[in-house]
Design an enzyme around this catalytic site. Structure first.
Site, PDB file in Angstrom:
ATOM      1  CG  ASP A   1      -3.926  -5.729  -3.966  1.00  0.00           C
ATOM      2  OD1 ASP A   1      -5.013  -5.240  -3.619  1.00  0.00           O
ATOM      3  OD2 ASP A   1      -3.081  -6.141  -3.145  1.00  0.00           O
TER       4      ASP A   1
ATOM      5  CG  HIS B   1      -1.995  -0.980   1.210  1.00  0.00           C
ATOM      6  ND1 HIS B   1      -1.831  -2.241   1.738  1.00  0.00           N
ATOM      7  CD2 HIS B   1      -3.261  -0.940   0.723  1.00  0.00           C
ATOM      8  CE1 HIS B   1      -2.949  -2.921   1.584  1.00  0.00           C
ATOM      9  NE2 HIS B   1      -3.836  -2.159   0.977  1.00  0.00           N
TER      10      HIS B   1
END
Length: 521
Positions: free
Chosen positions: A261, A189
């Site tokens: 993702d 992230h």
């Protein structure tokens, strides 16, 4: 440059929309989203911000299906620490590490089935779960309790059981994060993780659960934004033809849907940008672009749609590749529609597996739902609790002081969901008090001052990853040896305290199970 006639352009635009899985804000679908679904958008992603109650969620998904009956409605509902369905109260299901600790595949299958039934009742038909990552690095900041464990074979058998249970409920599984995010000390992230292992290690460790997932008929697989130089020294897995096409499609024989993702994660967006990244991902072999955790507006959808269309027109992205990706999305949508509408006589679907084997999976129908166990999550959480007792230690019998040592949550887990044992202890022992402590406030002195004469229950989460937490616990135990320690993360540190309770996760049911163990109930 490729020249397209107008009819082909319309098809091209619809295909570009079909491969997107965007998010949005609010608890009802905005007009732009409904319009996009009508124009060809085949999938919508849901997050905690979109969910207020099961009834509201069911109304939201019905709103989407009024525009397109076979729309894929996806959610990141792992259970355990990562919950969207119960984001404000905590999950009714323990996460993967708890299930792996019990190591009963029938229980894992039952938990996933019940979770799937609850999603299906709300109109959700694609779950971005399970995590098939082998948690080989105990200091991993983003996987941890989301993994079934550190043993590849254990992870493999529970991954397969989870897929079987979830898809038996008519909800497509999305096995993640291919080819394995467990051996990382960086959260994708925030940055680009790198896994420096040789191919033998990769095949013997990371890929074992994904082979099991393919054999179990997982309807989709999610790629990881990680760099594996042994496979591709320049591009992360999400953008790598060698990994998505060469390894996943050709070597492992996977024929289902490949989903990326979240493309707004820094590992991709900070290096490539979401438009360029999306084009490269589809070209590499991905079929669906997940975006919307952070970017959740019409502009994002239009930017990605136009980037894909322009890439085809320029010749950078073969139109056949985009069409193939869109067809795979629609094929999964058709499967979920059949699963949703099938009656008792049409309850068998076929999955894919290597070597052209056929995986037959039974879809739960109305006739099957009467025998469900709605408390299976709590049962699993109770079985996952591990108590280590010091000589002469006793349970807590009067209202204690609960000191919650709270680390910064990673983005996947988020900070919206409550966790701990204080609420459940307060129900069992009225008068229980609690305080929250972080790296700047979590000294033993501050805990002792707040606790007074009460017995202390110290709740930690991944103590082994947080030196401040370990130091505070050291000092607290030195002053008050009768302290109870509850580890709600990965129980990597040596058990200590009068009672040490390892829950293997921080779901709401894990807190309830821990409170019962602390009080001897």
């Amino acid at each position: 440059m490729t020249t397209l006639v107008s009819g082909t352009t319309d098809t091209l635009t619809r295909d570009a929309l079909a491969v997107l899985q965007p998010g949005f804000t609010g608890t009802s679908a905005p007009d732009w989203l409904l319009r996009s679904v009508g124009e060809g958008l085949s999938s919508v992603g849901l997050f905690g911000r979109n969910i207020a109650s099961p009834e509201q969620l069911a109304a939201l998904t019905a709103q989407l299906r009024a525009e397109r009956d076979d729309v894929l409605v996806a959610i990141d509902e792992e259970g355990g620490d990562v919950t969207r369905l119960e984001v404000r109260g905590g999950s009714s299901f323990p996460g993967n590490l708890a299930l792996g600790a019990v190591d009963d595949t029938a229980l894992t299958r039952d938990v996933a089935r019940e979770l799937g039934l609850r999603l299906a009742e709300c109109g959700v038909n694609l779950n971005w779960a399970p995590s098939a990552d082998v948690n080989s690095d105990p200091k991993n900041p983003v996987i941890g309790v989301r993994s079934f464990g550190a043993d590849p074979l254990l992870v493999a058998r529970h991954t397969a059981a989870y897929i079987e249970g979830l898809q038996a409920a008519g909800v497509a599984a999305c096995t993640k994060h291919f080819p394995g995010h467990g051996d990382t000390s960086v959260d994708s992230h925030h940055d680009m993780p790198r896994i420096d292992v040789d191919l033998d290690t990769l095949h013997a460790r990371e890929l074992v659960p994904f082979r099991a997932a393919i054999a179990a008929g997982s309807k989709s697989v999610m790629s990881a934004h990680i760099l594996l130089p042994a496979l591709d020294p320049t591009r992360p897995a999400t953008l790598s033809p060698q990994i998505l096409t060469g390894l996943l499609r050709e070597q492992l024989g996977y024929q289902g849907l490949i989903i990326t993702d979240g493309m707004e994660m820094q590992a991709i967006s900070a290096t490539y940008g979401i438009e360029r990244g999306s084009v490269l991902a589809i070209a590499a072999g991905a079929d669906a672009i997940c975006v919307g955790g952070g970017l959740a507006d019409e502009e994002t959808v239009l930017r990605l749609r136009d980037a894909l269309v322009q890439a085809v027109r320029s010749g950078e992205l073969p139109q056949e590749r985009l069409a193939d990706a869109a067809a795979r999305v629609r094929a999964l949508a058709a499967w979920t529609q059949t699963a949703r509408t099938s009656g008792p006589g049409a309850a068998v679907q076929e999955g894919t597996a290597p070597g052209n084997e056929i995986v037959r999976e039974r879809i739960v129908t109305a006739a099957d739902r009467t025998g469900r166990d709605r408390e299976v999550g709590l049962t699993a959480a109770r079985r996952a609790v591990c108590v280590t007792r010091a000589p002469g230690a006793t349970e807590v019998t009067s209202a204690p002081y609960v000191a919650a040592f709270t680390p910064v949550a990673n983005i996947a887990v988020g900070d919206e969901t409550p966790w701990g044992v204080a609420a459940d202890l307060a129900r069992l022992l009225p008068g229980t008090e609690t305080g929250t402590f972080d790296a700047s406030t979590g000294s033993a002195e501050s805990v002792l001052a707040a606790a007074g004469e009460r017995r202390v229950v110290a709740v930690v989460r991944d103590e082994h990853r947080h030196p401040w937490m370990a130091a505070a616990l050291d000092a607290l135990l030195a002053a008050r040896p009768d302290t109870v320690v509850v580890e709600m993360g990965v129980p990597q540190s040596t058990p200590r305290g009068a009672l040490h309770v390892a829950t293997h996760g921080a779901a709401r049911v894990c807190g309830q199970a821990a409170a019962e163990a602390i009080t001897g109930r």
